[in-house]
Design a protein around this motif. Sequence first.
Motif, PDB file in Angstrom:
ATOM      1  N   ILE A 676       3.620 -11.302   3.329  1.00 49.93           N
ATOM      2  CA  ILE A 676       4.870 -10.604   3.646  1.00 49.93           C
ATOM      3  C   ILE A 676       4.585  -9.230   4.231  1.00 49.93           C
ATOM      4  CG2 ILE A 676       6.928  -9.562   2.621  1.00 49.93           C
ATOM      5  CD1 ILE A 676       6.861 -11.966   0.625  1.00 49.93           C
ATOM      6  N   PHE A 677       3.793  -8.430   3.528  1.00 47.09           N
ATOM      7  CA  PHE A 677       3.460  -7.108   4.043  1.00 47.09           C
ATOM      8  C   PHE A 677       2.780  -7.200   5.412  1.00 47.09           C
ATOM      9  CE2 PHE A 677       3.759  -5.160  -0.323  1.00 47.09           C
ATOM     10  CZ  PHE A 677       4.574  -4.096   0.026  1.00 47.09           C
ATOM     11  N   SER A 678       1.774  -8.046   5.501  1.00 45.68           N
ATOM     12  CA  SER A 678       0.973  -8.088   6.726  1.00 45.68           C
ATOM     13  C   SER A 678       1.775  -8.578   7.923  1.00 45.68           C
ATOM     14  CB  SER A 678      -0.268  -8.961   6.513  1.00 45.68           C
ATOM     15  OG  SER A 678      -1.126  -8.372   5.544  1.00 45.68           O
ATOM     16  N   SER A 679       2.671  -9.511   7.703  1.00 45.40           N
ATOM     17  CA  SER A 679       3.483  -9.988   8.821  1.00 45.40           C
ATOM     18  C   SER A 679       4.520  -8.957   9.249  1.00 45.40           C
ATOM     19  CB  SER A 679       4.157 -11.315   8.475  1.00 45.40           C
ATOM     20  OG  SER A 679       5.059 -11.157   7.404  1.00 45.40           O
ATOM     21  N   LEU A 680       4.875  -8.045   8.335  1.00 44.58           N
ATOM     22  CA  LEU A 680       5.800  -6.965   8.688  1.00 44.58           C
ATOM     23  C   LEU A 680       5.091  -5.810   9.389  1.00 44.58           C
ATOM     24  CD1 LEU A 680       8.049  -6.765   5.490  1.00 44.58           C
ATOM     25  CD2 LEU A 680       8.598  -7.853   7.684  1.00 44.58           C
ATOM     26  N   GLY A 681       3.757  -5.710   9.213  1.00 47.43           N
ATOM     27  CA  GLY A 681       3.004  -4.717   9.967  1.00 47.43           C
ATOM     28  C   GLY A 681       2.428  -3.568   9.178  1.00 47.43           C
ATOM     29  N   PHE A 682       2.470  -3.627   7.839  1.00 41.41           N
ATOM     30  CA  PHE A 682       1.885  -2.558   7.028  1.00 41.41           C
ATOM     31  C   PHE A 682       1.527  -3.111   5.649  1.00 41.41           C
ATOM     32  CE2 PHE A 682       6.492  -2.463   6.912  1.00 41.41           C
ATOM     33  CZ  PHE A 682       6.818  -2.398   5.565  1.00 41.41           C
ATOM     34  N   TYR A 683       0.675  -2.369   4.894  1.00 34.45           N
ATOM     35  CA  TYR A 683       0.138  -2.912   3.644  1.00 34.45           C
ATOM     36  C   TYR A 683      -0.242  -1.765   2.694  1.00 34.45           C
ATOM     37  CZ  TYR A 683      -2.592  -5.787   0.434  1.00 34.45           C
ATOM     38  OH  TYR A 683      -3.063  -6.426  -0.687  1.00 34.45           O
ATOM     39  N   PRO A 684       0.010  -1.932   1.382  1.00 36.36           N
ATOM     40  CA  PRO A 684      -0.352  -0.910   0.391  1.00 36.36           C
ATOM     41  C   PRO A 684      -1.823  -1.029  -0.017  1.00 36.36           C
ATOM     42  CG  PRO A 684       0.773  -2.701  -0.716  1.00 36.36           C
ATOM     43  CD  PRO A 684       0.761  -3.055   0.758  1.00 36.36           C
ATOM     44  N   VAL A 685      -2.705  -0.418   0.733  1.00 40.13           N
ATOM     45  CA  VAL A 685      -4.139  -0.527   0.459  1.00 40.13           C
ATOM     46  C   VAL A 685      -4.473  -0.031  -0.946  1.00 40.13           C
ATOM     47  CG1 VAL A 685      -6.418   0.421   1.084  1.00 40.13           C
ATOM     48  CG2 VAL A 685      -4.890  -0.473   2.859  1.00 40.13           C
ATOM     49  N   ALA A 686      -3.863   1.070  -1.356  1.00 40.43           N
ATOM     50  CA  ALA A 686      -4.141   1.651  -2.672  1.00 40.43           C
ATOM     51  C   ALA A 686      -2.826   1.925  -3.389  1.00 40.43           C
ATOM     52  CB  ALA A 686      -4.945   2.935  -2.546  1.00 40.43           C
ATOM     53  N   PRO A 687      -2.281   0.943  -4.108  1.00 45.08           N
ATOM     54  CA  PRO A 687      -1.097   1.224  -4.915  1.00 45.08           C
ATOM     55  C   PRO A 687      -1.339   2.425  -5.822  1.00 45.08           C
ATOM     56  CG  PRO A 687      -1.503  -1.129  -4.833  1.00 45.08           C
ATOM     57  CD  PRO A 687      -2.687  -0.475  -4.177  1.00 45.08           C
ATOM     58  N   ALA A 688      -0.305   3.219  -6.029  1.00 44.28           N
ATOM     59  CA  ALA A 688      -0.328   4.548  -6.657  1.00 44.28           C
ATOM     60  C   ALA A 688      -0.531   5.633  -5.617  1.00 44.28           C
ATOM     61  CB  ALA A 688      -1.342   4.689  -7.780  1.00 44.28           C
ATOM     62  N   SER A 689      -0.683   5.222  -4.352  1.00 43.88           N
ATOM     63  CA  SER A 689      -0.531   6.120  -3.217  1.00 43.88           C
ATOM     64  C   SER A 689       0.835   5.836  -2.616  1.00 43.88           C
ATOM     65  CB  SER A 689      -1.618   5.867  -2.172  1.00 43.88           C
ATOM     66  OG  SER A 689      -1.267   6.410  -0.922  1.00 43.88           O
ATOM     67  N   ASP A 690       1.415   6.818  -1.937  1.00 45.91           N
ATOM     68  CA  ASP A 690       2.695   6.557  -1.282  1.00 45.91           C
ATOM     69  C   ASP A 690       2.493   6.129   0.164  1.00 45.91           C
ATOM     70  OD1 ASP A 690       1.965   8.895  -0.027  1.00 45.91           O
ATOM     71  OD2 ASP A 690       3.934   9.848  -0.207  1.00 45.91           O
ATOM     72  N   GLN A 691       1.253   5.770   0.525  1.00 45.40           N
ATOM     73  CA  GLN A 691       0.952   5.402   1.900  1.00 45.40           C
ATOM     74  C   GLN A 691       0.743   3.905   2.069  1.00 45.40           C
ATOM     75  OE1 GLN A 691      -2.405   7.744   3.301  1.00 45.40           O
ATOM     76  NE2 GLN A 691      -1.000   9.208   4.243  1.00 45.40           N
ATOM     77  N   TYR A 692       1.117   3.428   3.244  1.00 40.90           N
ATOM     78  CA  TYR A 692       0.890   2.051   3.654  1.00 40.90           C
ATOM     79  C   TYR A 692       0.112   2.081   4.968  1.00 40.90           C
ATOM     80  CZ  TYR A 692       4.735   1.210   0.385  1.00 40.90           C
ATOM     81  OH  TYR A 692       5.540   1.175  -0.726  1.00 40.90           O
ATOM     82  N   ALA A 693      -0.977   1.324   5.024  1.00 35.69           N
ATOM     83  CA  ALA A 693      -1.780   1.273   6.240  1.00 35.69           C
ATOM     84  C   ALA A 693      -1.113   0.359   7.267  1.00 35.69           C
ATOM     85  CB  ALA A 693      -3.186   0.768   5.927  1.00 35.69           C
ATOM     86  N   ILE A 694      -1.180   0.765   8.528  1.00 33.19           N
ATOM     87  CA  ILE A 694      -0.593  -0.015   9.610  1.00 33.19           C
ATOM     88  C   ILE A 694      -1.510  -1.182   9.969  1.00 33.19           C
ATOM     89  CG2 ILE A 694       0.038   0.026  12.062  1.00 33.19           C
ATOM     90  CD1 ILE A 694       2.070   1.443  10.357  1.00 33.19           C
ATOM     91  N   GLY A 695      -0.898  -2.341  10.169  1.00 31.36           N
ATOM     92  CA  GLY A 695      -1.639  -3.521  10.608  1.00 31.36           C
ATOM     93  C   GLY A 695      -1.146  -3.981  11.969  1.00 31.36           C
ATOM     94  N   SER A 696      -0.656  -5.221  12.034  1.00 27.56           N
ATOM     95  CA  SER A 696      -0.119  -5.770  13.285  1.00 27.56           C
ATOM     96  C   SER A 696       1.001  -6.733  12.938  1.00 27.56           C
ATOM     97  CB  SER A 696      -1.206  -6.511  14.063  1.00 27.56           C
ATOM     98  OG  SER A 696      -0.664  -7.162  15.196  1.00 27.56           O
ATOM     99  N   PRO A 697       2.261  -6.389  13.235  1.00 23.25           N
ATOM    100  CA  PRO A 697       3.371  -7.258  12.843  1.00 23.25           C
ATOM    101  C   PRO A 697       3.306  -8.606  13.539  1.00 23.25           C
ATOM    102  CG  PRO A 697       4.122  -5.564  14.365  1.00 23.25           C
ATOM    103  CD  PRO A 697       2.714  -5.212  14.000  1.00 23.25           C
ATOM    104  N   ALA A 698       3.593  -9.669  12.761  1.00 19.07           N
ATOM    105  CA  ALA A 698       3.573 -11.028  13.307  1.00 19.07           C
ATOM    106  C   ALA A 698       4.971 -11.610  13.416  1.00 19.07           C
ATOM    107  CB  ALA A 698       2.699 -11.922  12.434  1.00 19.07           C
ATOM    108  N   VAL A 699       5.997 -10.808  13.089  1.00 22.39           N
ATOM    109  CA  VAL A 699       7.381 -11.228  13.278  1.00 22.39           C
ATOM    110  C   VAL A 699       7.920 -10.534  14.524  1.00 22.39           C
ATOM    111  CG1 VAL A 699       7.731 -11.614  10.818  1.00 22.39           C
ATOM    112  CG2 VAL A 699       8.261  -9.370  11.795  1.00 22.39           C
ATOM    113  N   ASN A 700       9.040 -11.027  15.023  1.00 22.95           N
ATOM    114  CA  ASN A 700       9.656 -10.401  16.195  1.00 22.95           C
ATOM    115  C   ASN A 700      10.611  -9.275  15.817  1.00 22.95           C
ATOM    116  OD1 ASN A 700       8.297 -12.180  17.885  1.00 22.95           O
ATOM    117  ND2 ASN A 700       9.961 -13.677  17.849  1.00 22.95           N
TER     118      ASN A 700
END
Length: 761
Positions: A676-700
Amino acid sequence: MKRIFTALLLCSGLAASAQNSENLIQYVKPIVGTQRMGHTYPGATVPFGMVQLSPETDTASYELNGHYNPKVYEYCAGYQYEDKTIVGFSHTHFSGTGHSDLGDFLIMPTVGTLKLNPGTVDKPHSGYRSPFSHANEVAEANYYKVRLDESNILAELTTTTRVGFHQYTFPKSDNAHIILDLMAGIYNYPDKNVWTYMRVIDDTHVVGYRLTNGWARTRALYFSMEFSKPFISHGYKNFSKREVYGGFWGKFNQVKNFPEIAGRNLRAYFNFKTEEGEKIKIKFAISPVSIAGAQANMAAEVNTWDFDQIKKAGQDQWEKELHKITIQGNKEVKENFYTSMYHTMINPTVYMDVDGQYKGLDQNIHKAEGFTNYTTFSLWDTHRALHPLFNIIDPERNADMVKSMLAHFDQSPEHMLPVWSNSANENWCMSGYHAVSVIADAVIKGNAPFDANKALEACVTTAKHRDYLGIGEYMDLGYIPDEKDGNSVSSTLEYAYDDWCIAQMAKKLGNQAVYEEFIKRSQNYKNVYDPKSGFMHPRNADGTFRKKFDPFTTINQGFIEGNAWNYTLYVPHDPASLIKLMGGNKRFVTYMDSLFSYNLPDKYFAETEDITKDGIIGNYVHGNEPSHHVAYLYDWTDKPWKTQEKIRMILPKMYKPTPDGLGGNDDTGQMSAWYIFSSLGFYPVAPASDQYAIGSPAVNGAVVQVGNGKTFNIHVNNQGPKNVYIQKIVLNGKPLNKLFLSHGDIMNGGDITFYMGAKHK
């Protein structure tokens, strides 16, 4: 102009309404993951339901000819797609785990000569099991249907949160039976059944309980069972070889039309006469507390015999949950996405009666005041992406899950947060103390309607439990010695990450002393890195690194469910320092490239069921969770486009809308949350951080409901199988010149637009 603007608003509203009204359960395929090692089940359940009513195609005894039976691992969910027979339908299941238990209260309808043994796969006619065909099988969200070929009975299943609803359409027969197997279960340990009891109240109502000693060592489950039609007679068989009855039990004929029975291994039956096409329905409520609790659960949740009404109500619940994220994409993308959404919303499961009562870890009865109590916490898996997903789309439920963990701590004789808990039992499965990640993530992201300082105390107490799994040595030496623990390296790495979570939580709450203590502990990962081998490496108590070491193997090398190649990258909280530790950007990128490109020899796949070719890409193990953040680590290098490339390569390889479409155990939703995260284009690499790393969205495109009437709208321009590289990102009308989103960026609502292309920037 005003009329034109009003018309545009109306059209926009109609478009949004049309999108929200789309039937999304049509894209849910519960059959996904039922083949090979996905370990999901195809049966009926509502979101986070206490009942998971599903067919068993076989079960496996713990031992076979005096040795561990490898089939145990295959039947973690009770169902394997390639099997040709069904044994019956039971009411409790784990979804996507690597361990087996549950499978309570198996029911099987039959006609003809009564048979009280299940029979065997090669001779199904010798027992009550039945051949079936997938051509006559339907699996939907909260609905399962199959024709039992042996008896020509159509079986249909649906549920509420605490009640399983069966509907069996019989042929004409003077010898129709409903079998209730009180001894059946998934992963049949020797003497798993401690005791079972059943009482016949009248010719439509039966109650009882089951006590088991399985993976959960002291599990009790109570039931209330009602038939839509009176049975004409009933009986049972006791399959225990040595069981002594005294008093009442020796003075009455219990075999036929008994008032009540008790024993270790019982199967009961209920006899009917049926007309062609006649439906016999069964309501089956469960409770972790009492028979009275099960009866109250049934009265509260199912006051009708209208099967279709109960099915629709459950499917309406699924529609509401699935609509928390609406996406644009082709049919296959939607099937992958909404099946993943479905799998993320099965566990954890509600664990309390309608009045809030539940059995606690101390085996006493407690009442959940002001929250819903949950169980089935596979935290080694789900802390990574499942709970962070809940913090976005279902924060209130996630907060209740944290409250359930804190109640677990209060009831724990060891004064520890849950590790892998189920049904008022702590199973101590896997390593780390990852409840602290879930709790810290909720606190950091502002989703903490609980006493956060008390929660911090629970986290610190857990992390200082010197007697648990090497924590004492970890605290004294800064790592767990190889001699102490077979998973010494992975445990050290996981403790270091958890300690960082505690530090972030302490910082948020203004507790400087705890912050300084645990931020220092979070650097302990450096103590098991061997610059000579270039890997995280088992280290002896005297400070030397183990000499005999194979970074490719998974057996006896200091790691759990992974090898040194993968675990060396398990520093989600400090990627920049890890890159420096490993020799800098260039060497790190080479290491990452090699991980994905090196093909493991076949000998490594034969070592353990933990690693199979199902979840492997090169030497990257997507089927095991410690690697789930790995592809995103390129974002900390000078080649972030490789994250985009790898994510879009992993998605179609590991996820398909087919029975074998999961590249490994779903692990109570973690594999699906990654999708779900990866297809949307971002991911919580380190939960307990407020940051999400950018990936590559696979949905339109996607609309994420983030609460308070706000939506986070994801627009994707020119996305396709070849256009996987981000050309630019615009957030709320401004260029996003970094590779990270903050939690606030998402939860405040707004718009993000990804512009995609075939060449990396």
